[in-house]
Structures are given as structure tokens and as C-alpha cells.
Write a protein that holds these residues in place. Structure first.
Motif, PDB file in Angstrom:
ATOM      1  N   PHE A 435      63.416  -5.034  83.040  1.00  0.00           N
ATOM      2  CA  PHE A 435      63.149  -5.957  81.944  1.00  0.00           C
ATOM      3  C   PHE A 435      64.438  -6.366  81.237  1.00  0.00           C
ATOM      4  O   PHE A 435      64.682  -7.552  80.986  1.00  0.00           O
ATOM      5  CB  PHE A 435      62.186  -5.316  80.938  1.00  0.00           C
ATOM      6  CG  PHE A 435      61.795  -6.236  79.820  1.00  0.00           C
ATOM      7  CD1 PHE A 435      60.661  -7.016  79.919  1.00  0.00           C
ATOM      8  CD2 PHE A 435      62.577  -6.337  78.675  1.00  0.00           C
ATOM      9  CE1 PHE A 435      60.303  -7.884  78.894  1.00  0.00           C
ATOM     10  CE2 PHE A 435      62.233  -7.198  77.646  1.00  0.00           C
ATOM     11  CZ  PHE A 435      61.085  -7.976  77.760  1.00  0.00           C
ATOM     12  N   LEU A 436      65.277  -5.391  80.920  1.00  0.00           N
ATOM     13  CA  LEU A 436      66.506  -5.688  80.179  1.00  0.00           C
ATOM     14  C   LEU A 436      67.519  -6.427  81.037  1.00  0.00           C
ATOM     15  O   LEU A 436      68.250  -7.296  80.550  1.00  0.00           O
ATOM     16  CB  LEU A 436      67.091  -4.388  79.628  1.00  0.00           C
ATOM     17  CG  LEU A 436      66.217  -3.720  78.552  1.00  0.00           C
ATOM     18  CD1 LEU A 436      66.756  -2.338  78.205  1.00  0.00           C
ATOM     19  CD2 LEU A 436      66.121  -4.579  77.305  1.00  0.00           C
ATOM     20  N   LEU A 437      67.580  -6.098  82.324  1.00  0.00           N
ATOM     21  CA  LEU A 437      68.470  -6.840  83.216  1.00  0.00           C
ATOM     22  C   LEU A 437      68.020  -8.294  83.333  1.00  0.00           C
ATOM     23  O   LEU A 437      68.855  -9.211  83.387  1.00  0.00           O
ATOM     24  CB  LEU A 437      68.502  -6.187  84.606  1.00  0.00           C
ATOM     25  CG  LEU A 437      69.288  -4.880  84.725  1.00  0.00           C
ATOM     26  CD1 LEU A 437      69.162  -4.318  86.136  1.00  0.00           C
ATOM     27  CD2 LEU A 437      70.766  -5.070  84.372  1.00  0.00           C
ATOM     28  N   LEU A 438      66.721  -8.513  83.379  1.00  0.00           N
ATOM     29  CA  LEU A 438      66.202  -9.877  83.437  1.00  0.00           C
ATOM     30  C   LEU A 438      66.572 -10.649  82.180  1.00  0.00           C
ATOM     31  O   LEU A 438      66.953 -11.826  82.243  1.00  0.00           O
ATOM     32  CB  LEU A 438      64.680  -9.855  83.606  1.00  0.00           C
ATOM     33  CG  LEU A 438      64.140  -9.364  84.954  1.00  0.00           C
ATOM     34  CD1 LEU A 438      62.628  -9.219  84.896  1.00  0.00           C
ATOM     35  CD2 LEU A 438      64.547 -10.280  86.095  1.00  0.00           C
ATOM     36  N   GLU A 439      66.479  -9.999  81.027  1.00  0.00           N
ATOM     37  CA  GLU A 439      66.842 -10.665  79.770  1.00  0.00           C
ATOM     38  C   GLU A 439      68.323 -11.017  79.740  1.00  0.00           C
ATOM     39  O   GLU A 439      68.713 -12.118  79.336  1.00  0.00           O
ATOM     40  CB  GLU A 439      66.494  -9.752  78.588  1.00  0.00           C
ATOM     41  CG  GLU A 439      65.006  -9.613  78.326  1.00  0.00           C
ATOM     42  CD  GLU A 439      64.389 -10.904  77.822  1.00  0.00           C
ATOM     43  OE1 GLU A 439      65.073 -11.668  77.130  1.00  0.00           O
ATOM     44  OE2 GLU A 439      63.223 -11.146  78.131  1.00  0.00           O
ATOM     45  N   TYR A 440      69.146 -10.067  80.161  1.00  0.00           N
ATOM     46  CA  TYR A 440      70.596 -10.310  80.150  1.00  0.00           C
ATOM     47  C   TYR A 440      70.968 -11.432  81.115  1.00  0.00           C
ATOM     48  O   TYR A 440      71.718 -12.349  80.767  1.00  0.00           O
ATOM     49  CB  TYR A 440      71.320  -9.018  80.520  1.00  0.00           C
ATOM     50  CG  TYR A 440      72.812  -9.186  80.704  1.00  0.00           C
ATOM     51  CD1 TYR A 440      73.626  -9.562  79.647  1.00  0.00           C
ATOM     52  CD2 TYR A 440      73.414  -8.967  81.946  1.00  0.00           C
ATOM     53  CE1 TYR A 440      74.998  -9.722  79.811  1.00  0.00           C
ATOM     54  CE2 TYR A 440      74.776  -9.122  82.121  1.00  0.00           C
ATOM     55  CZ  TYR A 440      75.566  -9.495  81.054  1.00  0.00           C
ATOM     56  OH  TYR A 440      76.917  -9.660  81.222  1.00  0.00           O
ATOM     57  N   ALA A 441      70.433 -11.363  82.321  1.00  0.00           N
ATOM     58  CA  ALA A 441      70.751 -12.382  83.331  1.00  0.00           C
ATOM     59  C   ALA A 441      70.239 -13.756  82.895  1.00  0.00           C
ATOM     60  O   ALA A 441      70.895 -14.779  83.147  1.00  0.00           O
ATOM     61  CB  ALA A 441      70.153 -11.985  84.676  1.00  0.00           C
ATOM     62  N   SER A 442      69.084 -13.792  82.242  1.00  0.00           N
ATOM     63  CA  SER A 442      68.549 -15.071  81.755  1.00  0.00           C
ATOM     64  C   SER A 442      69.510 -15.704  80.753  1.00  0.00           C
ATOM     65  O   SER A 442      69.701 -16.929  80.740  1.00  0.00           O
ATOM     66  CB  SER A 442      67.182 -14.862  81.107  1.00  0.00           C
ATOM     67  OG  SER A 442      66.241 -14.386  82.049  1.00  0.00           O
ATOM     68  N   GLY A 443      70.104 -14.874  79.896  1.00  0.00           N
ATOM     69  CA  GLY A 443      71.095 -15.389  78.954  1.00  0.00           C
ATOM     70  C   GLY A 443      72.321 -15.945  79.652  1.00  0.00           C
ATOM     71  O   GLY A 443      72.865 -16.978  79.263  1.00  0.00           O
ATOM     72  N   LEU A 444      72.765 -15.271  80.713  1.00  0.00           N
ATOM     73  CA  LEU A 444      73.932 -15.743  81.458  1.00  0.00           C
ATOM     74  C   LEU A 444      73.685 -17.120  82.065  1.00  0.00           C
ATOM     75  O   LEU A 444      74.604 -17.926  82.203  1.00  0.00           O
ATOM     76  CB  LEU A 444      74.283 -14.748  82.582  1.00  0.00           C
ATOM     77  CG  LEU A 444      74.818 -13.381  82.151  1.00  0.00           C
ATOM     78  CD1 LEU A 444      75.033 -12.495  83.367  1.00  0.00           C
ATOM     79  CD2 LEU A 444      76.122 -13.515  81.369  1.00  0.00           C
ATOM     80  N   PHE A 445      72.438 -17.393  82.431  1.00  0.00           N
ATOM     81  CA  PHE A 445      72.134 -18.663  83.089  1.00  0.00           C
ATOM     82  C   PHE A 445      72.231 -19.851  82.143  1.00  0.00           C
ATOM     83  O   PHE A 445      72.215 -20.994  82.599  1.00  0.00           O
ATOM     84  CB  PHE A 445      70.746 -18.607  83.733  1.00  0.00           C
ATOM     85  CG  PHE A 445      70.800 -18.323  85.202  1.00  0.00           C
ATOM     86  CD1 PHE A 445      70.764 -19.357  86.125  1.00  0.00           C
ATOM     87  CD2 PHE A 445      70.911 -17.031  85.673  1.00  0.00           C
ATOM     88  CE1 PHE A 445      70.831 -19.104  87.476  1.00  0.00           C
ATOM     89  CE2 PHE A 445      70.976 -16.758  87.024  1.00  0.00           C
ATOM     90  CZ  PHE A 445      70.935 -17.804  87.941  1.00  0.00           C
ATOM     91  N   SER A 446      72.325 -19.616  80.851  1.00  0.00           N
ATOM     92  CA  SER A 446      72.497 -20.728  79.926  1.00  0.00           C
ATOM     93  C   SER A 446      73.958 -21.135  79.799  1.00  0.00           C
ATOM     94  O   SER A 446      74.271 -22.124  79.141  1.00  0.00           O
ATOM     95  CB  SER A 446      71.934 -20.369  78.552  1.00  0.00           C
ATOM     96  OG  SER A 446      72.686 -19.318  77.966  1.00  0.00           O
ATOM     97  N   HIS A 447      74.861 -20.392  80.439  1.00  0.00           N
ATOM     98  CA  HIS A 447      76.303 -20.698  80.388  1.00  0.00           C
ATOM     99  C   HIS A 447      76.702 -21.488  81.629  1.00  0.00           C
ATOM    100  O   HIS A 447      76.179 -21.268  82.726  1.00  0.00           O
ATOM    101  CB  HIS A 447      77.106 -19.397  80.306  1.00  0.00           C
ATOM    102  CG  HIS A 447      78.538 -19.610  79.938  1.00  0.00           C
ATOM    103  ND1 HIS A 447      79.519 -19.880  80.862  1.00  0.00           N
ATOM    104  CD2 HIS A 447      79.161 -19.593  78.733  1.00  0.00           C
ATOM    105  CE1 HIS A 447      80.685 -20.010  80.256  1.00  0.00           C
ATOM    106  NE2 HIS A 447      80.488 -19.851  78.955  1.00  0.00           N
ATOM    107  N   HIS A 448      77.663 -22.403  81.458  1.00  0.00           N
ATOM    108  CA  HIS A 448      77.997 -23.316  82.550  1.00  0.00           C
ATOM    109  C   HIS A 448      78.659 -22.628  83.747  1.00  0.00           C
ATOM    110  O   HIS A 448      78.638 -23.161  84.858  1.00  0.00           O
ATOM    111  CB  HIS A 448      78.916 -24.436  82.034  1.00  0.00           C
ATOM    112  CG  HIS A 448      80.255 -23.935  81.554  1.00  0.00           C
ATOM    113  ND1 HIS A 448      81.341 -23.792  82.373  1.00  0.00           N
ATOM    114  CD2 HIS A 448      80.658 -23.524  80.319  1.00  0.00           C
ATOM    115  CE1 HIS A 448      82.362 -23.334  81.678  1.00  0.00           C
ATOM    116  NE2 HIS A 448      81.974 -23.168  80.421  1.00  0.00           N
TER     117      HIS A 448
END
Length: 685
Positions: A435-448
Motif C-alpha cells: 500500500f505504501l509503495l503504491l502511494e509513494y510511486a503514485s506521487g513520483l508519477f506526477s513528476h516529469h
């Protein structure tokens, strides 16, 4: 929880409906979009912008570090009253990923994370434990390096606002390292009684550095023993168990006061003989406790005898050695934190403390140190949860307090590899690590650019990682062809066929809009989109009719088996092959291919006249190219074209087209006559 395709906008509690409405909805890449609408005439209504669903969060309703950016625009009103105006607020929860100086944290920790996943099955037992401890230290070294960079940036900048931001980040990174180091000692290394105290002493010495400047000031003075802060520095060394440094300073004081030499020798001897656990575990806990008891009794005897009565400073040190809580608390300002007090208290009262006993000493130490004067801070509660071995509470509190998901995602992954979180599954299926890895990775995907790191994190989430990757990768802006190829390669490596087709279609459409037919055709072939390939092939043929030549010859000449994707693409490739054969003066082969294109009915009807016109030079060659049968086929195609044209009258009225038809009929008749003569001559001979 399962995500709904559509969620109605939520009205913010407390909004005054008589004046205006404040609504919000989750946007793509975890961006919260809020809009406030109000009528100048006094009316009110609310509207939310369109949005894409985003995963719900386990915790974080009150997470710090949320950043907001306001965009102002106007929205036309409806109904009575003047036009309404709105303010749009874009709120990012993972604003930290946009801080340039934190890029090192994300990039370097990614390499450590990937190494940990690869090495999972390589070692076992003690070797595995040592490896996990080393991984933890690597993470801490990255945090510290970023903290130093941030501190340097704060010192070098002249902008007060930036300086404040950098200083805040330094504080956050410092807290992260403090928590991580404690978790490393208690959970990863799982230090036993004895070595546990040594690890905690190192932890305090590393992180409680508020007194370092004072120590440096005293030691750099010409006469340290005469400095007004001399005894404060000695006390600091004693409180942190740095006996060798404390004895060294006391020796300077002894040299300056020969009268008190005997007193100093006794205190020096007590400090020298103080039994402490050793790193090699060469003595048992029982032996250590016996030695410590004898030493403690000796200290007690000297204190009761009044050996140090003439020197309050030395008497205070002797009381600290005896673990006198009141004497230690008198030095509260030098310790600065309750956890420093805890470790000092354990050092001089319970050196063989067991891990599970820490919770009792930690709670009482915090209560004694704070004394009801202040309430615990969030950091205090996190450390307390760690001392109580409540790992899940540590993760929860950090999720709420810290400004990004980096810390909890990587710490949870490490603890999961230590087999400490195996029994904890979330109520909706995924475990806490994922769950936490998914949240972190989802945040990374908002960066160019950091989205590329997020791909690997999704790869190591076995349950939902692929689904998240499919959803997020479709939202990546394909700003350049190079970026599109990078995204495409990621999808192809993971057999994400639907995403591959989607990306290729998007890029093909972009290329077509920019009139780059070759690139558009290449992308459509890669997408295996027959309909789009047909559309682009028609554009190629249309351009040929208008310009008389083909563009992107290299692509068309090397279509290979790809031309079978659609009939129109096959025709385009074969028609180009006809031109190549004609250019190489291989007329019989060119004639056969041209006739095949006509009779196979893969050529568009609008292109038949062009094909028949292309046959004219072959019909007029000195050498007979078309046989009688082939000539009859061409005649039939010409009649079908003229007789079957729905705009027959218009066709007949067009002088150019009429001239072409007459020329073709004449050329076909001549060729047929020549063929009959030639074939008759051959038969007669």
C-alpha cells in the motif's frame, strides 16, 4: 477500497451556502482541485472540475507539508444575477518531489531499494541480518547527505523565504534520520541486552548535537579549564557516556589545581573502571551486572564519605555516575531531549536493560523530563511508539506527520524484508508494504522525470502494482517522441499491449496533425491499427496524386511484412514497388505487378485512373510488354471505371478525363494489334 468511476463533488464542511460553496475532488496524480463559485448578486452554487479517480489513503488527513497553488479565472454564471467568478486551488500532497535538492534522496534510495529486492534470496541467517543492517545504514547515509546539501543551500542563499524552506527541510530530514536510526537499532538489528545500550549511546551522540558548538568553543580556548562553560562540557561528556573525553578534560583541571589532585584521581579512577557492555559480547550479562554492582557500591561509598564534598561539580558528576535521577535532571538543559535523558538514565542505572523493558523506562523518562510543563510533540510520540515496539503505530504516525511518502514506504519495505510485518494485512486486501509503495510511486508519477523510478516500485508490488502502473502510465504527457519511445519500451517489456496500442495511436495522431506522414504511419504500424494505417495510406496516395512523388521513401520501401496490416497499406507498398521496378527498367515485372494491383481490387476506386495512366508508358514501349490476355484485362478495368462511375455524366464532361480515356483506349487498341501480330507471327513460324 475499490475505486468508483464517478464520485460526486464534496462540499467542504463549514462552507456558508448563503454566500458561496467550496467543493473539491481528487484529480490526476494526487492533485486536489477545489473551486469556489459565488454570484456578485448574492446567489451561490458550486461546481467541481472533471477529474480522474485516485487511490484513497490509509492515513494522512492531517499530513504536514501540503502545498497549495491558487489559479484565478472567471466562470460564466447561469440564471439570474451577474457573471460569477472563481478561484481554483491546486493542492499537492507530495510537493516534496518538486524540491530540487531532494532529488538525490529519491534517486539514490531507488538504487538501494532495487538492490534489496534483488538480494532477497541470496543470504540467510546472520549474513542476511548483517545485509539488512547495511541496507538500513545506506538509507541513512542518503538522508544525511541530502540534509547536508540542504543545509549548505540554506547557508548560501540570500532569499529569506528560501532559507526558511531549506531550514524546515533540514529539520524534517534530521527527524527522519533520528527515527530511522532508532528503528534500525530496535527492529532491524534487534540488538540484545548489553549491545542495546551501546547502540542507543551512539544514537544519542549522533543526533543530539545541540551542544557541539559549546564543546568546540571550550576546547578551542587557550585555557579550557578556566572557561566558564568548562564544567558544562564535562557534564555533557559524562551524560553521553564519553568517559575518555571527560577524563581528558578533568586532567587539565587537575593540572591547574594540584591541591585537589587526589580528588581528581579518585573520580578519574571511578570513570575509568566503569563497566560497560562490549561489542564483542565476550562477557555475559551476569558478569557485567556483578562488575557494575561492585563499581556502583564503590561510587556510593565515596559519595557518602564526602570525598567530593568540597567540589560541587565533581560531587554532581559522582551522583550522575550513581544514576541519581534528580542530579541528572538538573542537567536538563544540556540534554535538551527526553530520549537523551532516557539513555543517560539507562547507562547509569540499568546498563543491561532488555529490549522489551524499554517501554517502561521510556514512558517514565518522558514524564519526568517534561514534568507536565509541555505536551509531547509528534516526534516524541513516534519515538515512544518505537520504544514500545509498536511498528505499525510508528508507520502510521510518520505517515501523518512527515511531508512525503518516501520515509514510510522505504522503512516499511525494509521491515517487511526483516519478516516483521508478515501478519499485518489491510482490510481491503493489500498488505501495508504494498500500500505504501503504491502511494509513494503514485506521487513520483506526477513528476516529469521521477516517474521512471515509480515504474520499478510498481513492479515490486505483486498484487496491485501492475494495475496502478497501467493507470498511471496512460497519464504521462507524451511531450516528445523520445519520451514516448521510453514509455513504449517500458510497456513492451511488461507485455502491456493495450497501453502500447494507446501510446502508438496518440503519437500517430500527433504526427498526422503535424503532417508527418512517415512518422504517423510508423506509429500506426507499431500499434497494429489497421484502420489508422488505411487512413494514413490514403493520405500518402493523395499526396502522390497532388505532387507526383512519394515522401518518406525509406519507410515505404522497407515496410516488409508490416504492409499486410491493411489492404490499403499493402497497395501502397506494392504500388511503390511498381515505381521502383519501372525505374530499374524491369518493365515485364512492373507490368505484371500493375495488373495484379488492378485485378486484386485492393486499390481504391479513386486511384484506378492513376494506375491505368501509369500503364500508358508501358503500352507505348517499342517492345510489347502486355500480352493479349493482359491487354483485355486492362480494357475491362477501363470500361468498369467509365461505366461504373456514379458521376458518369460529370466524368464525360471533364475534358481532361475524357482525353485520358481516349488515349488509353487508343494505346490499348494499338498494343492489342501489336500483340496479335506478334503472336500470329510466332505461331506461323
Amino acid at each position: 477500497t475499490p475505486l468508483m468511476d464517478t464520485v460526486p463533488p464534496q462540499v467542504v464542511p463549514g462552507a456558508d451556502p448563503s454566500a458561496r460553496q467550496l467543493c473539491f475532488a481528487w484529480g490526476p496524480a494526487e492533485v486536489l482541485v477545489c473551486e469556489t463559485l459565488f454570484d456578485r448578486a448574492g446567489g451561490s452554487r458550486s461546481r467541481c472540475l472533471s477529474w480522474s479517480p485516485s487511490p484513497s489513503r490509509l492515513w494522512g488527513e492531517g499530513r504536514a507539508g501540503t502545498a497549495a497553488r491558487a489559479l484565478t479565472g472567471s466562470v460564466a454564471g447561469t440564471g439570474e444575477g451577474a457573471p460569477s467568478f472563481s478561484r481554483v486551488f491546486v493542492v499537492r500532497r507530495d510537493q516534496d518531489i518538486y524540491i530540487q535538492t531532494l532529488r538525490k534522496l529519491f534517486n539514490e534510495s531507488h538504487g538501494i531499494f532495487m538492490g534489496l529486492q534483488r538480494s532477497e534470496e541470496e543470504l540467510a541467517g546472520r549474513s542476511r541480518k548483517a545485509q539488512l543492517v547495511q541496507v538500513s545504514k545506506n538509507y541513512r547515509s542518503v538522508i544525511r547527505a541530502c540534509m547536508e546539501d540542504m543545509h549548505q543551500a540554506a547557508v548560501s542563499t540570500r532569499d529569506p523565504a528560501l532559507q526558511g524552506q531549506y531550514s524546515t527541510q533540514v529539520s524534517i530530514l534530521s527527524a527522519m534520520e533520528l527515527i530511522w536510526n532508532l528503528c534500525e537499532i530496535l527492529f532491524v538489528e534487534a540488538a540484545a541486552a548489553g549491545p542495546l545500550l551501546l547502540r542507543l549511546l551512539d544514537w544519542v551522540r549522533l543526533h543530539v548535537c545541540d551542544v557541539d558548538s559549546m564543546v568546540q568553543e571550550v576546547l578551542s580556548s587557550e585555557s579550557p579549564s578556566k572557561h566558564k562553560l568548562f564544567w558544562n562540557v564535562v557534564d555533557v561528556f559524562v551524560l553521553q557516556g564519553r568517559m575518555d573525553e571527560a577524563r581528558h578534560l578533568l586532567s587539565k583541571e587537575a593540572s591547574a589545581n594540584p591541591i585537589s589532585m587526589n580528588m581528581y584521581k579518585i573520580l578519574d579512577d571511578l570513570m575509568k573502571k566503569m563497566p560497560v557492555p562490549n561489542h564483542g559480547n565476550t562477557q555475559t550479562l551476569t558478569e557485567l551486572e556483578l562488575k557494575w554492582q561492585h563499581w556502583h557500591e564503590e561510587c556510593q561509598r565515596y559519595l557518602q564519605d564526602g570525598t567530593f564534598a568540597s567540589n560541587p561539580h565533581m560531587e554532581s558528576i559522582c551522583k550522575i555516575l550513581l544514576g541519581d535521577e534528580d542530579a541528572i535532571l538538573e542537567k536538563k538543559e544540556l540534554m535538551t531531549t527526553w530520549y537523551h535523558f532516557l539513555v543517560t538514565r539507562l547507562l547509569y542505572s540499568h546498563p543491561t536493560v532488555k529490549p522489551l523493558e524499554l517501554r517502561f523506562y521510556a514512558q517514565s523518562s518522558m514524564d519526568l523530563f517534561l514534568g507536565g510543563e509541555s505536551s509531547p510533540e509528534p516526534l516524541d510520540m513516534i519515538l515512544m511508539a518505537a520504544f514500545e515496539f509498536e511498528m505499525h503505530q510508528v508507520i502510521k504516525e510518520c505517515s501523518i506527520v512527515l511531508s512525503n511518502w518516501w520515509f514510510v514506504a522505504h522503512l516499511t519495505d525494509l521491515l517487511d524484508h526483516c519478516k516483521l510485518l508478515q501478519s499485518h494485512n489491510l482490510y481491503f486486501g493489500s498488505n501495508m508494504r504494498e500500500f505504501l509503495l503504491l502511494e509513494y510511486a503514485s506521487g513520483l508519477f506526477s513528476h516529469h522525470s521521477l516517474w521512471q523510478l515509480g515504474v520499478d516500485y510498481f513492479d515490486h508490488c505483486p498484487e496491485y502494482g501492475r494495475v496502478y502502473l497501467e493507470l498511471h502510465i496512460e497519464r504521462i504527457p507524451l511531450s516528445t517522441e523520445q519520451k514516448a519511445l521510453k514509455v513504449l519500451r517500458i510497456c513492451e517489456q511488461r507485455q502491456m499491449h493495450e497501453q502500447v496500442r494507446s501510446i502508438c495511436k496518440i503519437m500517430a495522431m500527433k504526427a498526422l496533425r503535424n503532417n508527418r506522414l512517415g512518422s504517423a504511419l510508423s506509429w500506426s504500424i507499431r500499434a497494429k491499427d489497421a484502420a489508422f494505417a488505411t487512413l494514413i495510406s490514403d493520405r500518402f496516395l493523395k499526396d502522390y496524386c497532388e505532387r507526383g512523388c512519394f515522401s518518406d521513401l525509406d519507410l515505404i520501401d522497407n515496410l516488409g511484412p508490416s504492409m499486410l496490416l491493411s489492404d490499403r497499406l499493402t497497395f501502397l507498398g506494392k504500388y511503390r514497388e511498381f515505381h521502383r521496378l519501372y525505374g530499374e527498367k524491369r518493365f515485364p515485372e512492373a507490368a505484371r505487378l500493375l495488373l495484379t494491383l488492378m485485378t486484386a481490387h485492393i486499390a481504391p476506386c479513386s486511384f484506378w485512373m492513376t494506375l491505368l495512366t501509369d500503364a500508358l508508358p508501358l503500352l507505348e514501349q517499342k517492345e510489347v510488354i502486355f500480352s493479349a490476355e493482359q491487354t483485355y484485362e486492362l480494357m475491362r478495368c477501363l470500361e468498369d471505371l467509365t461505366a461504373g462511375n456514379p458521376d458518369k455524366q460529370k466524368f464525360q464532361d471533364d475534358d481532361v478525363e475524357t482525353t485520358k480515356v481516349e488515349m488509353l483506349r487508343l494505346a490499348l487498341a494499338r498494343n492489342l494489334a501489336r500483340v496479335i501480330v506478334k503472336e500470329g507471327t510466332v505461331e506461323g513460324s
